[in-house]
Enzyme design. Structure first.
Site, PDB file in Angstrom:
ATOM      1  N   ARG A 237     -14.121   5.239   9.204  1.00 17.01           N
ATOM      2  CA  ARG A 237     -13.986   4.061  10.060  1.00 17.01           C
ATOM      3  C   ARG A 237     -12.563   4.068  10.617  1.00 17.01           C
ATOM      4  O   ARG A 237     -11.632   4.563   9.966  1.00 17.01           O
ATOM      5  CB  ARG A 237     -14.273   2.774   9.293  1.00 17.01           C
TER       6      ARG A 237
ATOM      7  N   GLN B 271      -9.221   3.696  -4.024  1.00 16.68           N
ATOM      8  CA  GLN B 271      -8.982   3.302  -2.643  1.00 16.68           C
ATOM      9  C   GLN B 271      -7.641   3.858  -2.170  1.00 16.68           C
ATOM     10  O   GLN B 271      -6.618   3.689  -2.835  1.00 16.68           O
ATOM     11  CB  GLN B 271      -8.986   1.775  -2.502  1.00 16.68           C
TER      12      GLN B 271
ATOM     13  N   TRP C 254      -9.074   2.964  11.307  1.00 17.50           N
ATOM     14  CA  TRP C 254      -8.044   2.021  10.882  1.00 17.50           C
ATOM     15  C   TRP C 254      -7.304   1.473  12.107  1.00 17.50           C
ATOM     16  O   TRP C 254      -6.871   0.330  12.136  1.00 17.50           O
ATOM     17  CB  TRP C 254      -7.081   2.716   9.916  1.00 17.50           C
TER      18      TRP C 254
ATOM     19  N   GLN D 246      -5.817  -1.035  -3.072  1.00 15.30           N
ATOM     20  CA  GLN D 246      -5.073   0.104  -2.532  1.00 15.30           C
ATOM     21  C   GLN D 246      -4.108   0.670  -3.575  1.00 15.30           C
ATOM     22  O   GLN D 246      -3.294  -0.065  -4.136  1.00 15.30           O
ATOM     23  CB  GLN D 246      -4.288  -0.300  -1.292  1.00 15.30           C
TER      24      GLN D 246
ATOM     25  N   THR E 275       0.818  -1.215   0.000  1.00 13.94           N
ATOM     26  CA  THR E 275       0.000   0.000   0.000  1.00 13.94           C
ATOM     27  C   THR E 275       0.850   1.262   0.000  1.00 13.94           C
ATOM     28  O   THR E 275       0.704   2.136  -0.860  1.00 13.94           O
ATOM     29  CB  THR E 275      -0.944   0.010   1.214  1.00 13.94           C
TER      30      THR E 275
END
Length: 333
Positions: free
Chosen positions: A253, A172, A255, A150, A120
């Site tokens: 949200r 993403q 992580w 990602q 990522t």
């Protein structure tokens, strides 16, 4: 032309014509000439000092203590750009945000020349590690595609960086900045799908557009427990693709535990879910997440329907998240 470690000065002249008043008196046309100086110019047609942005970055003297400006003419620059930690006070100035584009198409699962996945953090089109970096009128883009997983447009490791009138385009994980870093982002556009603003940084977003291309999550903060601020969005617009259904996007949200995200006086479209926040499938996150809002508006702002573990701030509490409190004396623009 000798380019070895010397600051190269180029001059662009911009002519602004002054129009006469609408009357019958003849007016002589006047011109005001503004001379703007840049240290280096990048142009794909060869009219500047370099044809690629990375070449220009490589030519910046190390350890600068004042801004060193690289003017980037319109063009699609398909290259991975890295501003190393030794190159401080680098400033990118694009000719036009819509036409000055830094782009690449790496993604987390893609294999590099050694046969290993980029991962990522390694998938970014642009890596900013030099402190006191600024950018204006630049688009940072990752074109790997909506189903690539990602894929970062930008990876920020610099202690301080600032962006004005910029675009960040991906799907993403578009915009990433690591723990202990500070960003100021103003009058800019960030587009994506899932977790497209993520990481453990402190970041103040002002008058920005956050645009969802499909259902997902705007943020995935991983704010360290001891860090006072995470993401602050002030007077931003939360928009979506025209075909995106209502109540399909979460504000964020966590992580990691202690994620900290605050929306202050933002305008939220109907694609934002009434509950607002997601616990990432872990109820323990509800005990630590620091999610809050203050006096936003729009169909997507339904304060009374938010999850019970988020907070609606009072006017006094909202003042704690002012730009001055977050950025202190730092004024990059």
């Amino acid at each position: 032309m000798d380019l070895k470690y010397a600051a190269l000065i180029s001059v662009l002249s911009l002519s602004l014509s002054c129009s006469s008043k609408a009357d019958d008196t003849p007016k002589k046309e006047e011109q005001q000439i503004e001379t703007v100086k840049y240290d280096l110019i990048v142009a794909q047609d060869g009219s500047g000092n370099f044809k690629t942005i990375q070449e220009a970055v490589n030519a910046v003297p190390s350890g600068k203590t004042k801004p060193f400006t690289i003017y980037i003419k319109n063009g699609i620059y398909k290259e991975i750009v890295t501003v190393p930690s030794s190159k401080t006070f680098v400033s990118f100035k694009g000719e036009n945000v819509e036409k000055t584009i830094i782009t690449y198409d790496n993604y987390a699962k893609r294999l590099n020349s050694e046969g290993k996945e980029y991962g990522t953090s390694g998938s970014a089109s642009v890596f900013i590690n030099g402190n006191n970096f600024t950018a204006e009128q630049i688009t940072f883009e990752n074109t790997s595609g909506i189903d690539a997983g990602q894929a970062l447009a930008i990876n920020i490791g610099a202690p301080k960086s600032a962006f004005k009138n910029c675009k960040f385009l991906g799907f993403q994980d578009t915009f990433y900045a690591g723990n202990g870093t500070l960003q100021y982002v103003t009058d800019s556009y960030i587009g994506g799908t899932v977790d497209f603003i993520f990481g453990g940084s402190t970041a103040f977003f002002e008058n920005c557009i956050l645009h969802s291309f499909r259902d997902g999550y705007l943020t995935a903060a991983s704010t360290p427990q001891e860090q006072k601020y995470g993401y602050i969005f002030q007077k931003c617009k939360i928009t979506a693709a025209s075909d995106l259904k209502k109540a399909s996007v979460y504000l964020g949200r966590p992580w990691r535990p202690y994620a900290n995200v605050v929306f202050v006086e933002c305008e939220m479209g109907g694609h934002i879910r009434p509950e607002g926040w997601h616990n990432w499938g872990n109820t323990d996150n509800e005990k630590t997440a620091r999610y809050a809002e203050y006096e936003s508006k729009g169909e997507g702002y339904q304060a009374g329907k938010r999850v019970s573990w988020s907070k609606q701030l009072t006017a006094e509490e909202a003042k704690l998240y002012s730009k001055q409190n977050v950025l202190g004396s730092w004024n990059p623009f």
